[in-house]
Design an enzyme around this catalytic site. Structure first.
Site, PDB file in Angstrom:
ATOM      1  N   CYS A  97       0.871  -1.189   0.000  1.00  9.37           N
ATOM      2  CA  CYS A  97       0.000   0.000   0.000  1.00  9.37           C
ATOM      3  C   CYS A  97       0.900   1.230   0.000  1.00  9.37           C
ATOM      4  O   CYS A  97       0.957   1.989   0.963  1.00  9.37           O
ATOM      5  CB  CYS A  97      -0.905   0.021   1.219  1.00  9.37           C
ATOM      6  SG  CYS A  97      -1.893  -1.481   1.462  1.00  9.37           S
ATOM      7  N   GLY A 123       4.753   6.834  -1.341  1.00 14.21           N
ATOM      8  CA  GLY A 123       6.040   6.154  -1.423  1.00 14.21           C
ATOM      9  C   GLY A 123       7.027   6.463  -0.323  1.00 14.21           C
ATOM     10  O   GLY A 123       8.187   6.052  -0.407  1.00 14.21           O
ATOM     11  N   GLY A 124       6.599   7.129   0.742  1.00 15.17           N
ATOM     12  CA  GLY A 124       7.529   7.464   1.823  1.00 15.17           C
ATOM     13  C   GLY A 124       8.184   6.254   2.455  1.00 15.17           C
ATOM     14  O   GLY A 124       9.394   6.234   2.684  1.00 15.17           O
ATOM     15  N   LYS A 125       7.409   5.216   2.703  1.00 15.86           N
ATOM     16  CA  LYS A 125       7.977   4.019   3.329  1.00 15.86           C
ATOM     17  C   LYS A 125       8.801   3.202   2.326  1.00 15.86           C
ATOM     18  O   LYS A 125       9.786   2.564   2.706  1.00 15.86           O
ATOM     19  CB  LYS A 125       6.881   3.182   3.980  1.00 15.86           C
ATOM     20  CG  LYS A 125       6.327   3.840   5.252  1.00 15.86           C
ATOM     21  CD  LYS A 125       5.386   2.916   5.989  1.00 15.86           C
ATOM     22  CE  LYS A 125       4.938   3.562   7.300  1.00 15.86           C
ATOM     23  NZ  LYS A 125       4.161   4.793   7.081  1.00 15.86           N
ATOM     24  N   ASP A 179       0.980  -0.847   4.857  1.00 19.18           N
ATOM     25  CA  ASP A 179       0.653   0.385   5.578  1.00 19.18           C
ATOM     26  C   ASP A 179      -0.771   0.733   5.176  1.00 19.18           C
ATOM     27  O   ASP A 179      -1.009   1.491   4.239  1.00 19.18           O
ATOM     28  CB  ASP A 179       1.643   1.488   5.176  1.00 19.18           C
ATOM     29  CG  ASP A 179       1.438   2.778   5.951  1.00 19.18           C
ATOM     30  OD1 ASP A 179       0.675   2.758   6.936  1.00 19.18           O
ATOM     31  OD2 ASP A 179       2.019   3.798   5.555  1.00 19.18           O
ATOM     32  N   CYS A 239      -1.358   4.410  10.915  1.00 17.62           N
ATOM     33  CA  CYS A 239      -1.096   5.632  11.685  1.00 17.62           C
ATOM     34  C   CYS A 239      -2.343   5.926  12.523  1.00 17.62           C
ATOM     35  O   CYS A 239      -2.932   7.003  12.450  1.00 17.62           O
ATOM     36  CB  CYS A 239      -0.714   6.808  10.786  1.00 17.62           C
ATOM     37  SG  CYS A 239      -1.922   7.199   9.500  1.00 17.62           S
TER      38      CYS A 239
END
Length: 394
Positions: free
Chosen positions: A227, A231-233, A290, A343
C-alpha cells in the site's frame, strides 16, 4: 496584513471549510485571490486555520458559535489575547463583538467538547488509550513537529544536520528512530533547501521511520510495499535495505505518480507496479501493508480527518484493512514476514486486526508488535509482524 486582518482572513476561510471545502483548497483559493498577502501572512493565516481545526468543538463553545467567526474568537481567547484588540472593526479587522459574543464561553462542556473529539468516539478513545486518553487528546490539539528522515544512501544523520544548519535550518537528532531528525527552527525552508532537493533528507514522521526500523532484524532480498501511497515508506525501505529489490504497489496507482522522481532524487532503486503488473507469486521476503486507516495518530497534522470520521466509516476502514491483509498474505514467501502498520491509535484498527487475522489464518503467529503514541514525539503508529509457524512451512 495586520494581525486582525489575518484573523478575518482565517474566519472567511474557515466558513468555506464549514461549507464543505477541503482546508488546503480553501487556503489555496484565498492565497490566489490575495496577492497582497506575503509569505508571513500566508503562514500566519494557515496557522490560525489549522489551530482552529484541531480544537474546533471547544473553540466553538469559547466563541459562542460553530461558525468561522465563533471558532476564531474561541482561538483568540484560548491564546490569552484580548478579543477587543482583534475584533475592532478597524480597517480589515473583524467587526466588534456583540453582547452575546462577549458573554460566550461559559457553557457546560461534554467530554467530547472538552477533549475535542466527536462525541461517539470518546468511549472508544478511552478504551483504546486507557490512562493516556486525555493526554493524547490534548496532544492532538498541538501543532505536530516537523520530522526529516536521514537518507542513508547519501549521508549520515550528523552530516545531514550540519548541512541543514549551513542553510539556516536548525535541527537535531531524535531518539524515536536512528534516522530521525526533528526541525527546531526554519521548517518552512526545508522543501527549498539543497539538503532536501539533493536527497539528503526526506520529510517523514519519526514514528513512520520507526516502523521501518522495526524490520531491521530482517535480511530480505525482495520487499513489497503493498500500500505504497506516495512512497515514503518505500523510500525508507530502499535506504534501510540497499541490496534488496523494492517493489511499490498501490491499488490506486496515481498515488505513486511522484515516486519515480522522488526515488531518483534519493538515489533509491524502486520498481513501481500497477495492480495488474504485480507478480502473482509468494516470493517476497517482506510484505509491508501500511493500510488505509482513520489517521487518528496524525490528526494534529490532518485535523479534518478527526471530524470526518464516523462509526460507519471506521467499520468500513477495518473491513478494508482485513481485506488488505488477506490479499497481501499470498505474496509472502514461505519463510517471509507480513508487516502491518497504521497511523492510528484506535484498538479496532490495531490489536483487534491482529487478533482477527490470526483467527482467519491458522498457522501464522505474531513475531513483534509495537505502538507509538504522540508522547513518543512523533505521530501515533502501530505495527505488527506476522510469520508462518514452522509446522505450516514444512
Amino acid at each position: 496584513m495586520t494581525p486582525a486582518a489575518r484573523v478575518q482572513a482565517a474566519i472567511e476561510i474557515f466558513d468555506s471549510i464549514l461549507e464543505g471545502a477541503p482546508a488546503e483548497k480553501a487556503l489555496l483559493g484565498w492565497a490566489r485571490n490575495s496577492r497582497f498577502a506575503g509569505s508571513k501572512d500566508r503562514a500566519a493565516v494557515r496557522d490560525h486555520v489549522f489551530g482552529a481545526l484541531r480544537a474546533k468543538r471547544s473553540l466553538a463553545v469559547r466563541g459562542g458559535a460553530e461558525t468561522g467567526r465563533g471558532i476564531l474568537l474561541g482561538l483568540i481567547r484560548s491564546q490569552g489575547i484580548d478579543p477587543d484588540d482583534i475584533f475592532s472593526g478597524i480597517g480589515h479587522a473583524p467587526a466588534p463583538l456583540s453582547d452575546a459574543e462577549q458573554a460566550a464561553g461559559e457553557a457546560p462542556q461534554s467530554d467530547g467538547v472538552r477533549l475535542d473529539l466527536p462525541e461517539w468516539l470518546v468511549p472508544l478513545w478511552r478504551a483504546s488509550l486507557g490512562d493516556a486518553a486525555e493526554a493524547m487528546a490534548e496532544a492532538s490539539r498541538a501543532r505536530a513537529p516537523v520530522f526529516l528522515r536521514t537518507n542513508r544512501l547519501k549521508t549520515t544523520r550528523d552530516a545531514a544536520i550540519s548541512a541543514l544548519s549551513e542553510e539556516g535550518i536548525e535541527a537535531e537528532a531524535h531518539e524515536i528512530s536512528a534516522t530521525a531528525i526533528v526541525v527546531t527552527n526554519g521548517a518552512r525552508r526545508v522543501s527549498q533547501s539543497r539538503s532536501y532537493q539533493d536527497g539528503l533528507v526526506e520529510l517523514q514522521d519519526g514514528a513512520s521511520q520507526a516502523v521501518i526500523d522495526a524490520l531491521s532484524g530482517q535480511t530480505p532480498a525482495r520487499i513489497l510495499d503493498y500500500c505504497a501511497g506516495g512512497g515514503g515508506k518505500a523510500l525508507a525501505l530502499a535506504a534501510a535495505f540497499p541490496e534488496a529489490q523494492i517493489v511499490a504497489h498501490d491499488i490506486a496507482p496515481q498515488r505513486m505518480k511522484d515516486l519515480p522522481d522522488r526515488a531518483a532524487r534519493a538515489g533509491a532503486r524502486i520498481t513501481v507496479v500497477a495492480p495488474e503488473d504485480l507478480p502473482n507469486e509468494a516470493g517476497f521476503d517482506v510484505v509491508l501493508c501500511d493500510a488505509p486507516c482513520s489517521g487518528s495518530g496524525a490528526w494534529r497534522r490532518a485535523p479534518e480527518g478527526k471530524w470526518a470520521l464516523t462509526e460507519a466509516r471506521l467499520a468500513e476502514l477495518t473491513a478494508i484493512q482485513a481485506e488488505v491483509l488477506d490479499h497481501a498474505v499470498d505474496f509472502v514467501a514461505p519463510d517471509g514476514v507480513l508487516a502491518y502498520a497504521t497511523c492510528s491509535m484506535l484498538e479496532p484498527e490495531n490489536t483487534a486486526q491482529v487478533t482477527e487475522f490470526l483467527h482467519r489464518h491458522p498457522g501464522w503467529s505474531v513475531n513483534a508488535q509495537r505502538a507509538w503514541t504522540l508522547l513518543d514525539g512523533g505521530d501515533g503508529f502501530f505495527t505488527a509482524q506476522f510469520s508462518r509457524d514452522a509446522a505450516s512451512i514444512s
